[in-house]
Design a protein around this motif. Sequence first.
Motif, PDB file in Angstrom:
ATOM      1  N   SER A  56       0.764  -1.083  -0.320  1.00 55.32           N
ATOM      2  CA  SER A  56       0.005  -0.267  -0.016  1.00 55.32           C
ATOM      3  C   SER A  56       0.817   0.981   0.284  1.00 55.32           C
ATOM      4  N   GLU A  57       0.158   2.737  -0.306  1.00 61.60           N
ATOM      5  CA  GLU A  57       1.266   3.119  -0.595  1.00 61.60           C
ATOM      6  C   GLU A  57       0.892   4.067   1.213  1.00 61.60           C
ATOM      7  N   ARG A  58      -0.062   3.679   1.056  1.00 62.01           N
ATOM      8  CA  ARG A  58      -0.210   4.257   2.692  1.00 62.01           C
ATOM      9  C   ARG A  58       1.033   4.262   3.722  1.00 62.01           C
ATOM     10  N   PHE A  59       2.120   3.183   3.723  1.00 56.87           N
ATOM     11  CA  PHE A  59       3.078   3.207   4.684  1.00 56.87           C
ATOM     12  C   PHE A  59       4.327   3.494   4.119  1.00 56.87           C
ATOM     13  N   ILE A  60       5.427   3.643   4.613  1.00 55.80           N
ATOM     14  CA  ILE A  60       6.749   3.349   4.835  1.00 55.80           C
ATOM     15  C   ILE A  60       7.338   1.991   5.485  1.00 55.80           C
ATOM     16  N   LEU A  61       7.927   1.433   5.511  1.00 52.83           N
ATOM     17  CA  LEU A  61       9.234   0.795   5.695  1.00 52.83           C
ATOM     18  C   LEU A  61       9.830   1.508   6.666  1.00 52.83           C
ATOM     19  N   LEU A  62       9.848   1.248   8.082  1.00 52.30           N
ATOM     20  CA  LEU A  62      10.789   2.357   9.289  1.00 52.30           C
ATOM     21  C   LEU A  62      12.070   1.662   9.509  1.00 52.30           C
ATOM     22  N   ASP A  63      12.029   0.301   9.312  1.00 56.32           N
ATOM     23  CA  ASP A  63      13.048  -0.416  10.460  1.00 56.32           C
ATOM     24  C   ASP A  63      13.479  -1.358  10.033  1.00 56.32           C
ATOM     25  N   GLU A  64      14.715  -2.333  10.266  1.00 47.07           N
ATOM     26  CA  GLU A  64      14.453  -3.850  10.244  1.00 47.07           C
ATOM     27  C   GLU A  64      15.064  -4.303  11.103  1.00 47.07           C
ATOM     28  N   LEU A  65      14.439  -5.157  12.236  1.00 46.29           N
ATOM     29  CA  LEU A  65      15.200  -6.279  13.114  1.00 46.29           C
ATOM     30  C   LEU A  65      15.542  -7.589  13.235  1.00 46.29           C
ATOM     31  N   SER A  66      16.974  -7.604  13.143  1.00 48.52           N
ATOM     32  CA  SER A  66      17.455  -9.168  12.249  1.00 48.52           C
ATOM     33  C   SER A  66      17.113  -9.938  14.302  1.00 48.52           C
ATOM     34  N   HIS A  67      16.514 -11.097  14.566  1.00 48.46           N
ATOM     35  CA  HIS A  67      16.560 -11.854  15.729  1.00 48.46           C
ATOM     36  C   HIS A  67      17.779 -12.004  16.115  1.00 48.46           C
ATOM     37  N   HIS A  68      19.040 -12.268  14.528  1.00 51.33           N
ATOM     38  CA  HIS A  68      20.610 -12.438  15.214  1.00 51.33           C
ATOM     39  C   HIS A  68      21.135 -10.822  16.296  1.00 51.33           C
ATOM     40  N   ASP A  69      20.851 -10.053  16.110  1.00 49.00           N
ATOM     41  CA  ASP A  69      21.267  -8.873  16.027  1.00 49.00           C
ATOM     42  C   ASP A  69      20.195  -7.848  17.363  1.00 49.00           C
ATOM     43  N   LEU A  70      20.141  -9.301  17.827  1.00 51.10           N
ATOM     44  CA  LEU A  70      19.441  -8.327  19.290  1.00 51.10           C
ATOM     45  C   LEU A  70      19.976  -6.990  20.044  1.00 51.10           C
ATOM     46  N   LEU A  71      20.579  -7.514  20.157  1.00 51.93           N
ATOM     47  CA  LEU A  71      21.610  -6.528  21.491  1.00 51.93           C
ATOM     48  C   LEU A  71      22.251  -5.226  21.803  1.00 51.93           C
ATOM     49  N   PRO A  72      22.416  -5.381  20.093  1.00 51.16           N
ATOM     50  CA  PRO A  72      22.904  -3.940  19.392  1.00 51.16           C
ATOM     51  C   PRO A  72      21.862  -2.844  19.803  1.00 51.16           C
ATOM     52  N   PHE A  73      20.655  -3.602  19.416  1.00 49.10           N
ATOM     53  CA  PHE A  73      19.220  -2.819  19.231  1.00 49.10           C
ATOM     54  C   PHE A  73      18.689  -2.119  20.645  1.00 49.10           C
ATOM     55  N   LEU A  74      18.921  -3.727  21.614  1.00 50.58           N
ATOM     56  CA  LEU A  74      18.445  -3.271  23.363  1.00 50.58           C
ATOM     57  C   LEU A  74      19.622  -1.815  23.620  1.00 50.58           C
ATOM     58  N   VAL A  75      21.312  -2.114  23.525  1.00 50.33           N
ATOM     59  CA  VAL A  75      21.606  -1.066  24.115  1.00 50.33           C
ATOM     60  C   VAL A  75      20.953   0.249  23.144  1.00 50.33           C
ATOM     61  N   ARG A  76      20.610   0.037  22.231  1.00 51.50           N
ATOM     62  CA  ARG A  76      20.640   1.377  21.245  1.00 51.50           C
ATOM     63  C   ARG A  76      19.276   2.232  22.195  1.00 51.50           C
ATOM     64  N   TYR A  77      18.295   1.369  22.627  1.00 49.46           N
ATOM     65  CA  TYR A  77      17.275   1.675  22.776  1.00 49.46           C
ATOM     66  C   TYR A  77      17.128   1.819  24.931  1.00 49.46           C
ATOM     67  N   ALA A  78      17.632   1.090  25.031  1.00 47.55           N
ATOM     68  CA  ALA A  78      16.783   0.891  26.516  1.00 47.55           C
ATOM     69  C   ALA A  78      18.892   1.307  26.961  1.00 47.55           C
ATOM     70  N   LEU A  79      19.600   1.773  26.550  1.00 47.38           N
ATOM     71  CA  LEU A  79      20.995   2.275  26.944  1.00 47.38           C
ATOM     72  C   LEU A  79      21.177   3.527  26.915  1.00 47.38           C
ATOM     73  N   LYS A  80      21.329   3.941  25.542  1.00 51.15           N
ATOM     74  CA  LYS A  80      21.631   4.875  24.646  1.00 51.15           C
ATOM     75  C   LYS A  80      20.533   6.165  24.612  1.00 51.15           C
ATOM     76  N   GLN A  81      19.434   5.946  24.848  1.00 51.92           N
ATOM     77  CA  GLN A  81      18.345   6.240  25.241  1.00 51.92           C
ATOM     78  C   GLN A  81      17.920   7.281  26.607  1.00 51.92           C
ATOM     79  N   VAL A  82      17.706   8.181  26.366  1.00 56.04           N
ATOM     80  CA  VAL A  82      16.930   8.994  27.548  1.00 56.04           C
ATOM     81  C   VAL A  82      15.137   9.694  27.132  1.00 56.04           C
TER      82      VAL A  82
END
Length: 212
Positions: free
Chosen positions: A15-41
């Motif tokens: 659909s033209e209504r939506f745009i892809l924001l992000d992709e998250l690999s289940h083999h690369d979860l730790l960097p996501f955790l660090v980015r959004y749980a540790l580096k975000q305030v």
Amino acid sequence: MIIPSRLTVDDLQQSERFILLDELSHHDLLPFLVRYALKQVNPVTVSFYLGLAVYLGATLVAGIQAGLQAFSWVTQVIWAVAAWLVLIPLHEGVHALVYWILGARDIRVGVSLREGVVYAIAHGFVVSRGEFIGLALAPTVLINGGLAVLAGYAEPLRFFALALSLLHFSSAGGDWALLSYLWVKRARPVFTYDDADRKMSYFFAEKEGYLQ
């Protein structure tokens, strides 16, 4: 009353209504955790770390008030760790139950041994921001809520229950990282789905200015 139909993966991708924001690999979860749980305030991460501090303080106070000796501290913490290992499948079972209530039927549990992560996903099932918030918070609310009742009404088990609450809450960091992600992307409606075969998660948003 007309109940809107649930979005599908094809809706998000084609659909033209939506745009892809992000992709998250289940083999690369730790960097996501660090980015959004540790580096975000933000309000989500602040709430999480305040919760950790409250659980830690309450656990220490309960142990002191109970007059536990050093051996008892160690013994009860060991029992709490053992119980926490039992809670891991229960935690994921709560996620799976919420997915089932929402209508998902292809629900799977994944394990990343490299990162020490266990997660429940619904293959090809699209959920909205509000639904995802409920999915993320359900285990913490139900399990820690039950442990709070145990701590309040069973004084001999208070230290154990609070120590177990602390362990369970801390291990829910992945859920809170996802909530932090949703906060960062709060400007537009977000929808997400998992591809269990590819071991990927996808996050879409409505395009700005889109008119239905």
